[in-house]
Structure formats: structure tokens, C-alpha cells
Design a protein around this motif. Sequence first.
Motif, PDB file in Angstrom:
ATOM      1  N   ARG A   1      10.282  38.766  81.433  1.00  0.00           N
ATOM      2  CA  ARG A   1       8.908  38.317  81.178  1.00  0.00           C
ATOM      3  C   ARG A   1       7.898  39.321  81.749  1.00  0.00           C
ATOM      4  NH1 ARG A   1       4.958  37.177  85.008  1.00  0.00           N
ATOM      5  NH2 ARG A   1       3.297  35.944  84.079  1.00  0.00           N
ATOM      6  N   GLY A   2       8.191  39.850  82.933  1.00  0.00           N
ATOM      7  CA  GLY A   2       7.291  40.828  83.552  1.00  0.00           C
ATOM      8  C   GLY A   2       7.141  42.074  82.694  1.00  0.00           C
ATOM      9  N   VAL A   3       8.244  42.523  82.112  1.00  0.00           N
ATOM     10  CA  VAL A   3       8.208  43.716  81.267  1.00  0.00           C
ATOM     11  C   VAL A   3       7.451  43.430  79.971  1.00  0.00           C
ATOM     12  CG1 VAL A   3       9.621  45.301  79.912  1.00  0.00           C
ATOM     13  CG2 VAL A   3      10.294  44.717  82.247  1.00  0.00           C
ATOM     14  N   LEU A   4       7.720  42.290  79.358  1.00  0.00           N
ATOM     15  CA  LEU A   4       7.022  41.945  78.108  1.00  0.00           C
ATOM     16  C   LEU A   4       5.518  41.848  78.350  1.00  0.00           C
ATOM     17  CD1 LEU A   4       9.467  39.278  76.620  1.00  0.00           C
ATOM     18  CD2 LEU A   4       9.172  41.646  75.909  1.00  0.00           C
ATOM     19  N   TYR A   5       5.165  41.230  79.458  1.00  0.00           N
ATOM     20  CA  TYR A   5       3.758  41.076  79.835  1.00  0.00           C
ATOM     21  C   TYR A   5       3.115  42.458  80.004  1.00  0.00           C
ATOM     22  CZ  TYR A   5       0.066  38.242  82.054  1.00  0.00           C
ATOM     23  OH  TYR A   5      -1.097  37.571  82.339  1.00  0.00           O
ATOM     24  N   ALA A   6       3.827  43.340  80.705  1.00  0.00           N
ATOM     25  CA  ALA A   6       3.288  44.686  80.955  1.00  0.00           C
ATOM     26  C   ALA A   6       3.146  45.463  79.651  1.00  0.00           C
ATOM     27  CB  ALA A   6       4.191  45.433  81.925  1.00  0.00           C
ATOM     28  N   LEU A   7       4.111  45.290  78.754  1.00  0.00           N
ATOM     29  CA  LEU A   7       4.025  45.981  77.468  1.00  0.00           C
ATOM     30  C   LEU A   7       2.778  45.561  76.706  1.00  0.00           C
ATOM     31  CD1 LEU A   7       7.693  45.946  76.120  1.00  0.00           C
ATOM     32  CD2 LEU A   7       6.306  47.944  76.673  1.00  0.00           C
ATOM     33  N   HIS A   8       2.416  44.296  76.817  1.00  0.00           N
ATOM     34  CA  HIS A   8       1.235  43.817  76.105  1.00  0.00           C
ATOM     35  C   HIS A   8      -0.044  44.419  76.679  1.00  0.00           C
ATOM     36  CE1 HIS A   8      -0.702  40.946  73.368  1.00  0.00           C
ATOM     37  NE2 HIS A   8      -1.678  40.905  74.264  1.00  0.00           N
ATOM     38  N   LEU A   9      -0.147  44.401  77.991  1.00  0.00           N
ATOM     39  CA  LEU A   9      -1.398  44.851  78.620  1.00  0.00           C
ATOM     40  C   LEU A   9      -1.492  46.360  78.767  1.00  0.00           C
ATOM     41  CD1 LEU A   9      -1.224  41.724  79.548  1.00  0.00           C
ATOM     42  CD2 LEU A   9      -2.946  42.449  81.145  1.00  0.00           C
ATOM     43  N   GLY A  10      -0.332  47.012  78.814  1.00  0.00           N
ATOM     44  CA  GLY A  10      -0.336  48.481  78.884  1.00  0.00           C
ATOM     45  C   GLY A  10      -1.006  49.050  80.109  1.00  0.00           C
ATOM     46  N   ARG A  11      -1.049  48.286  81.194  1.00  0.00           N
ATOM     47  CA  ARG A  11      -1.780  48.781  82.373  1.00  0.00           C
ATOM     48  C   ARG A  11      -1.034  49.890  83.101  1.00  0.00           C
ATOM     49  NH1 ARG A  11      -4.148  43.212  84.696  1.00  0.00           N
ATOM     50  NH2 ARG A  11      -5.664  42.887  83.044  1.00  0.00           N
ATOM     51  N   PHE A  12       0.256  50.007  82.791  1.00  0.00           N
ATOM     52  CA  PHE A  12       1.053  51.055  83.442  1.00  0.00           C
ATOM     53  C   PHE A  12       0.709  52.425  82.896  1.00  0.00           C
ATOM     54  CE2 PHE A  12       3.186  49.345  79.758  1.00  0.00           C
ATOM     55  CZ  PHE A  12       3.445  50.491  79.022  1.00  0.00           C
ATOM     56  N   SER A  13       0.016  52.461  81.735  1.00  0.00           N
ATOM     57  CA  SER A  13      -0.051  53.706  80.972  1.00  0.00           C
ATOM     58  C   SER A  13      -1.047  54.705  81.536  1.00  0.00           C
ATOM     59  CB  SER A  13      -0.422  53.387  79.533  1.00  0.00           C
ATOM     60  OG  SER A  13      -1.609  52.647  79.500  1.00  0.00           O
ATOM     61  N   ASP A  14      -0.724  55.982  81.340  1.00  0.00           N
ATOM     62  CA  ASP A  14      -1.671  57.041  81.674  1.00  0.00           C
ATOM     63  C   ASP A  14      -2.628  57.217  80.482  1.00  0.00           C
ATOM     64  OD1 ASP A  14      -0.150  58.187  79.748  1.00  0.00           O
ATOM     65  OD2 ASP A  14       0.904  59.552  81.100  1.00  0.00           O
ATOM     66  N   THR A  15      -3.535  58.168  80.595  1.00  0.00           N
ATOM     67  CA  THR A  15      -4.573  58.280  79.568  1.00  0.00           C
ATOM     68  C   THR A  15      -3.996  58.535  78.167  1.00  0.00           C
ATOM     69  OG1 THR A  15      -5.938  59.228  81.297  1.00  0.00           O
ATOM     70  CG2 THR A  15      -6.773  59.381  79.058  1.00  0.00           C
ATOM     71  N   VAL A  16      -2.978  59.389  78.081  1.00  0.00           N
ATOM     72  CA  VAL A  16      -2.419  59.709  76.771  1.00  0.00           C
ATOM     73  C   VAL A  16      -1.761  58.489  76.138  1.00  0.00           C
ATOM     74  CG1 VAL A  16      -0.728  61.123  75.553  1.00  0.00           C
ATOM     75  CG2 VAL A  16      -2.078  62.122  77.399  1.00  0.00           C
ATOM     76  N   THR A  17      -0.944  57.787  76.906  1.00  0.00           N
ATOM     77  CA  THR A  17      -0.285  56.581  76.401  1.00  0.00           C
ATOM     78  C   THR A  17      -1.321  55.535  75.994  1.00  0.00           C
ATOM     79  OG1 THR A  17       1.277  57.044  78.172  1.00  0.00           O
ATOM     80  CG2 THR A  17       1.655  55.056  76.890  1.00  0.00           C
TER      81      THR A  17
END
Lengths: 93, 524
Positions: free
Chosen positions: B319-335
Motif C-alpha cells: 500500500r505504501g508503494v502504491l500510494y507513493a506511485l500515485h503522489l510521485g513525491r519521491f521523484s526528482d525534477t526529471v521524473t
Amino acid sequence: MNAFVNRVCATGPLISRIVAALFGGYAIAALASVAVLALPMSKPQAVLTGMLTSFAIYAGAVIWVFAVRSALKAWIGLIVVAVPLALAAWPVS
Amino acid sequence: MSDLHTWVGLLLGWVLYAMFLTGTVSYFKDEISQWTRPELARLVEVPDQAVVAQQIADELANVAPGTSQWSMRLPDSRNNSVYAFWRAPRTAGQRGFGEAQFDPTTGAKVTSRDTQGGEFFYRFHFQFHYMPVVWGRWLAGIAAMFMLVAIVSGVITHKKIFVDFFTFRWGKGQRSWLDAHNALSVFGLPFHIMITYTGLVTLMALYMPWGERAAFNNPAERQQLQSELSAFTPAGKPSGQKVPLASVEDMVRQAQERWGRDNVGRVNVVNPGDSTARVAVTRGDPGRVSMSPQYMEFDGTTGKLLSVRDHVGAAAETRGVLYALHLGRFSDTVTRWLYFLVSFAGTAMVGTGLVMWTVKRRQRLPDPERPYFGFRVVERLNIASIAGLSIAMTGFLWANRLLPTQLQGRANWEIDAFFIIWALTLLHALVRPARAAWIEQLWAASVLLFLLPVLNALTTARPFWHSLAEGDWIFVGIDVTCWVLAWLHAVLAIRTGRRTAASHAKRKACRQPSMTVASNESAV
């Protein structure tokens, strides 16, 4: 009167399918999310597994309801799935 | 199956379009929030989070005395203000919590204009506005479920999915719309499925509460589940014994040693100032594709480390990974830009699908000049929800620059301006002929977007050339993005205008068979 009956015959199955998809599908998904509790895993993990998978089950049920040949078949299919899920869900709830 | 696709797509298509577009821009929520507070200086360098945390903890003791719980998000490379919220004693007519933005350099409450900034688009994306939050979330969930069914049935409908992907016929009316819709859908298919499903996952406890209800009988058991999902712990009963909070700076410092200098996400405190105080310092989102809680818990009175949490159960981690994939907060500027572009393609997929409904049916109309009522409703709603939304969203940013800074309830006025403008576009779509309304609204959006950087230059001390010289990439990025979007709307307006002329010529030709050849040539 006759025209009215014809109309019901024409749109009845469609409405029946829509009801089956919206509410029947949700019921199946909800039942499945409870039935998961019967699996041998810790309660919090089981609850989360049930929630995570429920939307796939819901979507699958809706597709099934509109894919089969008749509204009656759609309902029968839903009930066939619902019975074992309900049996699994009953003791844990 | 194709009917199912058409109808689930259309029924909530307008809601989905709005969710998709506001969600797309929300990938730059923090950047938009910076833009909407131009008085607040940009952070040339991320300040030491430990120092900031202490400053703001001190300030919160003044701003929210006697609170049972507060939480702050520390500044990072995307945030030049610190957002904090706290529980306030519930009194009649007051909500149970307060919130504010703080200046990370001074620790004082932000003195810039009152605005929701990027937060508005973000909130609107899943709970809309002017209605109870829970209703909005249910509406968003139903729309997402329709979307999921639309995607699956869409894949089944378009069996020749890869052939369709490489087929593109420009300037062929319905064919072109269909090809565009297919190409956009197939191109982004993995993303669309991911974003729709993970969207449901973010609010799954609301939509599917039955397992939780069946499994747990008391709050203590329920808390077991909550601790798998978030670092927030409910405030226990305070002892009433006043003990000042230990050094928050030291606690954050320990967290920095563990996760890196700029990678502390939040500081959550329960019962500050009481002998039962607890502090949780959580890890930031960058560098890990999961939103599962990772935190260090401290005794709030002594500052002693009590426990470290760095993993949760398998289902909770999923669930944590799916949630993160939705919000994309892990991403750097290019991602982040990649997210933005694919999500934008998703918006276009919904938009082309909506337009196609009318294009397809127009050809079968007995009299194209006088369509039936349902057709006209769809046509007008399409205009206001596609072109109109562009105008309204740009209008929100205009309002941010134009409303007087001292206005009472300013943040709400910005939001009201958004809805007033959106309502006006619907009115315009209703009174004007459909094609004219499309062209006029697309041009209006284009002009508003094009002039937004000009307005910014006139009303703030941060015009484009200045931002460019300073290397203020957030302001530069937003100005340039506005111009690109202005260009896009202009292209759409011009193309719509051309097609209109072409199809008029065609229709005339059908009525006067002798001219068919000539006008067909001119139409091509």
C-alpha cells in the motif's frame, strides 16, 4: 399499456445489469475484503490485503456483468461467487 | 463492451477530466505554492532542518498554546515555507484544528498574501469544493472506479491495440479523434492503470471499510492498523504536569545522521509541554518509493530515543508503494516532468474521448444544425469542462496576483474567483453556437496564459528576466510553462477554426452536388 410493457422488456435487462454492476459488484468486493480475514495472516495485513484487492474484484465484476449474454446470467454469476465468499466471511465478522 | 466503455467514460467524463487536469498540475503543487507567495524569498539553499524545526516548535508554543498535537513539514528543495497544523480545542462554530505557513529563516508566521496556492488544485483533485470533504472523496472514488472500468473495457474494445497505436490519420474528423484517443491511451496505458488504481488505494479505508470493521472491535486494535499506515499517533491523556519540550533540534539532528541532512520529512508531537509528550521525526519521501511510515520516536521531555520504525508488514508496504506511485513525491525534477507529461496525455485521453462522443454522433444526426437535447448538453458541457477549465485555472492564478493583499478571506476569494470564472465559461458555452464557443474559449485561455508572466512582471518584483538572471528556476519554469500552454491552446483554437471551415464547405457541397469536387479539394 402494451407499449409500456414493451418498454420495460426493452430497458429492464439493461437497468438490471446496471444495478448488478454498481451494487452487486460492490457487494462482491466488500465480501471478498472481509473473507480475506479467514486467511492465515495477521489481522492488519489481512485487512489491508482485502482493501487493496477489492477494487480489482469490483472492476472484474462490472466487466463480467456487461460481458455475459443475459442479465439473468450476470446475476447468477455474481451469486455463485458471493456464496463461498459469504461462507468464508461469516465466521470472521 | 464498447457501449460500456462509451457510457462509463461519458457519465463521469467531465469529473474525470477535471480530476486529471488538476491532478496533473498538482505534481508541481509545491512550485505553484511558491509562485503564489511571491513575497516569500526563494531558498537558495535548504536551511538546516534541525534549526528550523526548533525555531518553529518555539513559535508553535505561542501560536497554538495548550494544543494536544501538532505536526510540521520541514523545508526542502521544493518548499520555501513550513506548513504546520495543530489540534485546537473544539469550540462552538470552530473547526477542531488550526494551520499556518511559517518562514523557515525567521520561524515566524508567513507574512505573504493569504492563499491556498497549489494546495487548492491538489485538494480539488480528490475532494472538490463547496461540499463536505467526505462527499467529495466519495465522488472522486466513484469517478475513479468508472475510470478503471473504462480502461479495462477500453482495452477489450480496442483489441488491435498496437496496430491502432501506429495508425494516425490527420484531418479526417472522427477518424483522427479516434486515432488520437487510441494513441494517447495506449501510450500511457500502464500509467493510466497505475494512477487510477493507486488513486483508489489512497482513500481505500474510506471506500472499503468492511474488513476493518469486521476485524477490529476496539480502538487499541484499530491503532495497530493505523501504525502500519502513518506516523501519526493519537494523543493520549495528558498528565497535566507541565514539563517543557526537550530540544527538538537534537532529535532532528539524530534523524539527519540516519537519513541525510535534507531528508527529514516531518516532526509530529503529541502533548507538547506535558510530561507525557512524545515526538516522532519522520523520514522524507525522496530516495524511497514508498509512503510507509519510517520514523524515530523520542520521549518529549528527556529527548531520549524510544524506538525506530523502519519497516511495516508486506501488505502495508504494498500500500505504501502504491500510494507513493500515485503522489510521485519521491521523484526528482526529471521524473516529475515525466509524470506531468504522461498525466497530461491522460488528461488529453479523457478530453479526446469526450469530444469523440459528439463528433461520432454529429454525423448521424438527421439535421446537424438542430441536434437533439442530450447532444447539445454533452456538447456544451464539453466546452466548459475542457476549454473552460483552462480559463478557470488560469483565472485562479490571475486572481492570486490581482486581488488586494489585505482583502478579508482572500484565500477563499481566489477559490471563488476560480468557480465564478468557470461558471461564466459554462454560460458562454450555452449562449454561443458550439463551434464559436470552442474557438473563443480556447483563444481566451491562450491569451490569459500568454499574459500571465506579463502580469507577474507587473505585479511582483520577480519578472521573467529577473528570475532568469537569478537562476530562480521555479519562477522561470512556471513562466515558460504558461507560454507553452498558451501556444498549445492557440494551436487547438486554430485547428478547430480550420476544421469548422472545412466541414462547412463539405456540408454545402453535399447540398449542391455540382460543387462537390471543388469544395472537397479546398477542404483537403
